[in-house]
Design an enzyme around this catalytic site. Structure first.
Site, PDB file in Angstrom:
ATOM      1  N   CYS A   9     -31.753  32.846  -9.915  1.00  0.00           N
ATOM      2  CA  CYS A   9     -30.361  33.231  -9.650  1.00  0.00           C
ATOM      3  C   CYS A   9     -30.348  34.701  -9.248  1.00  0.00           C
ATOM      4  O   CYS A   9     -31.382  35.228  -8.810  1.00  0.00           O
ATOM      5  CB  CYS A   9     -29.463  32.929 -10.852  1.00  0.00           C
ATOM      6  SG  CYS A   9     -29.912  33.806 -12.368  1.00  0.00           S
ATOM      7  N   ASN A  12     -30.859  36.867 -13.269  1.00  0.00           N
ATOM      8  CA  ASN A  12     -31.794  36.240 -14.228  1.00  0.00           C
ATOM      9  C   ASN A  12     -31.390  36.541 -15.678  1.00  0.00           C
ATOM     10  O   ASN A  12     -32.238  36.689 -16.547  1.00  0.00           O
ATOM     11  CB  ASN A  12     -33.238  36.671 -13.958  1.00  0.00           C
ATOM     12  CG  ASN A  12     -34.302  35.878 -14.729  1.00  0.00           C
ATOM     13  OD1 ASN A  12     -35.312  36.404 -15.158  1.00  0.00           O
ATOM     14  ND2 ASN A  12     -34.068  34.600 -14.916  1.00  0.00           N
ATOM     15  N   CYS A  14     -28.103  34.892 -16.681  1.00  0.00           N
ATOM     16  CA  CYS A  14     -27.119  33.844 -17.008  1.00  0.00           C
ATOM     17  C   CYS A  14     -27.615  32.457 -16.572  1.00  0.00           C
ATOM     18  O   CYS A  14     -28.081  31.669 -17.397  1.00  0.00           O
ATOM     19  CB  CYS A  14     -25.768  34.137 -16.361  1.00  0.00           C
ATOM     20  SG  CYS A  14     -24.961  35.621 -16.994  1.00  0.00           S
ATOM     21  N   ARG A  15     -27.512  32.161 -15.278  1.00  0.00           N
ATOM     22  CA  ARG A  15     -27.750  30.788 -14.814  1.00  0.00           C
ATOM     23  C   ARG A  15     -29.201  30.345 -14.904  1.00  0.00           C
ATOM     24  O   ARG A  15     -29.503  29.287 -15.466  1.00  0.00           O
ATOM     25  CB  ARG A  15     -27.243  30.632 -13.366  1.00  0.00           C
ATOM     26  CG  ARG A  15     -25.745  30.753 -13.233  1.00  0.00           C
ATOM     27  CD  ARG A  15     -25.326  30.936 -11.797  1.00  0.00           C
ATOM     28  NE  ARG A  15     -25.724  32.244 -11.285  1.00  0.00           N
ATOM     29  CZ  ARG A  15     -25.570  32.660 -10.044  1.00  0.00           C
ATOM     30  NH1 ARG A  15     -25.051  31.841  -9.142  1.00  0.00           N
ATOM     31  NH2 ARG A  15     -25.933  33.866  -9.682  1.00  0.00           N
ATOM     32  N   SER A  16     -30.124  31.132 -14.328  1.00  0.00           N
ATOM     33  CA  SER A  16     -31.510  30.631 -14.274  1.00  0.00           C
ATOM     34  C   SER A  16     -32.227  30.612 -15.624  1.00  0.00           C
ATOM     35  O   SER A  16     -32.970  29.654 -15.884  1.00  0.00           O
ATOM     36  CB  SER A  16     -32.334  31.363 -13.207  1.00  0.00           C
ATOM     37  OG  SER A  16     -32.459  32.737 -13.471  1.00  0.00           O
ATOM     38  N   ASP A 127     -21.556  31.777 -10.242  1.00  0.00           N
ATOM     39  CA  ASP A 127     -21.929  32.926 -11.065  1.00  0.00           C
ATOM     40  C   ASP A 127     -20.886  33.107 -12.174  1.00  0.00           C
ATOM     41  O   ASP A 127     -19.717  33.349 -11.878  1.00  0.00           O
ATOM     42  CB  ASP A 127     -21.960  34.147 -10.131  1.00  0.00           C
ATOM     43  CG  ASP A 127     -22.445  35.396 -10.829  1.00  0.00           C
ATOM     44  OD1 ASP A 127     -22.538  35.387 -12.072  1.00  0.00           O
ATOM     45  OD2 ASP A 127     -22.724  36.378 -10.116  1.00  0.00           O
TER      46      ASP A 127
HETATM   47  P1  4NP Z   1     -26.871  35.411 -13.039  1.00  0.00           P
HETATM   48  O1  4NP Z   1     -25.516  36.242 -13.299  1.00  0.00           O
HETATM   49  O2  4NP Z   1     -27.240  35.624 -11.586  1.00  0.00           O
HETATM   50  O3  4NP Z   1     -26.465  34.005 -13.317  1.00  0.00           O
HETATM   51  O4  4NP Z   1     -27.900  35.969 -14.000  1.00  0.00           O
HETATM   52  C1  4NP Z   1     -25.400  37.602 -12.949  1.00  0.00           C
HETATM   53  C2  4NP Z   1     -25.859  38.558 -13.798  1.00  0.00           C
HETATM   54  C3  4NP Z   1     -25.738  39.902 -13.466  1.00  0.00           C
HETATM   55  C4  4NP Z   1     -25.153  40.263 -12.286  1.00  0.00           C
HETATM   56  C5  4NP Z   1     -24.696  39.300 -11.414  1.00  0.00           C
HETATM   57  C6  4NP Z   1     -24.827  37.959 -11.750  1.00  0.00           C
HETATM   58  N1  4NP Z   1     -24.991  41.637 -11.944  1.00  0.00           N
HETATM   59  O5  4NP Z   1     -24.471  41.925 -10.879  1.00  0.00           O
HETATM   60  O6  4NP Z   1     -25.405  42.500 -12.710  1.00  0.00           O
END
Ligand code: 4NP
Length: 158
Positions: A9, A12, A14-16, A127
């Site tokens: 994602c 790294n 939340c989702r992945s 997201d």
């Molecule tokens: P992820 O979520 O891609 O599912 O881990 C996010 C975590 C952090 C950020 C964006 C999305 N960020 O911009 O910091």
């Protein structure tokens, strides 16, 4: 040789990592642990070294899933090791496509939505970072759907 699967994602956190932990739970339950290696990574390295977002860890724990991963950025060498690199959304997919060193590597990139069977109205895993609790629950619902498909595919490969 183990089947090696990398979930990707943006951050790294939340989702992945949730996808990795959920898939590991299913793989363990199905007795496939010695046949599958799982990991996750982000296209953005700004959270490298951090544990998963506490909101995601809490929501996953409520479903019996323990997320222990620490964030890392995806790298070109990942295409040598992994058989499948699974992107959560189209931005992740495009970033991976640019990172892939050759056509063989590009063929290893999948979109998580390809594994959705019940939530076919979703073309990506949204997201949840700027969302409320429902955003995290939705992500976990989608991940449950796709991971179930993925584990069935692994079982049918024998
Ligand atoms: P992820 O979520 O891609 O599912 O881990 C996010 C975590 C952090 C950020 C964006 C999305 N960020 O911009 O910091």
């Amino acid at each position: 040789m183990k089947q090696q699967i990398l979930f990707v994602c943006l951050g790294n956190i939340c989702r992945s990592p949730a996808a990795e932990a959920m898939m590991q739970t299913l793989v363990d339950r199905e007795g496939l642990s010695d046949r599958v290696y799982l990991d996750s990574a982000g296209t953005y390295g700004g959270h490298a070294g951090e544990r998963a977002d506490a909101r995601m860890r809490r929501a996953a724990a409520a479903r019996g899933i323990d997320i222990t991963h620490r964030s890392r950025q995806v790298r070109e060498e990942d295409f040598e090791r992994f058989d499948m690199v699974i992107a959560m959304d189209d931005n992740n997919y495009e970033a991976l496509f640019r990172l892939a060193p050759n056509r063989e590597a590009q063929f290893k990139i999948y979109r998580f939505r390809e594994f959705l069977r019940r939530h076919t109205d979703w073309s990506y895993i949204p997201d949840p970072y700027y969302e409320g609790h429902e955003g995290f629950e939705l992500v976990l619902d989608l991940l449950e759907d796709g991971c179930a498909t993925l584990v069935e595919e692994l079982k049918s490969r024998g």
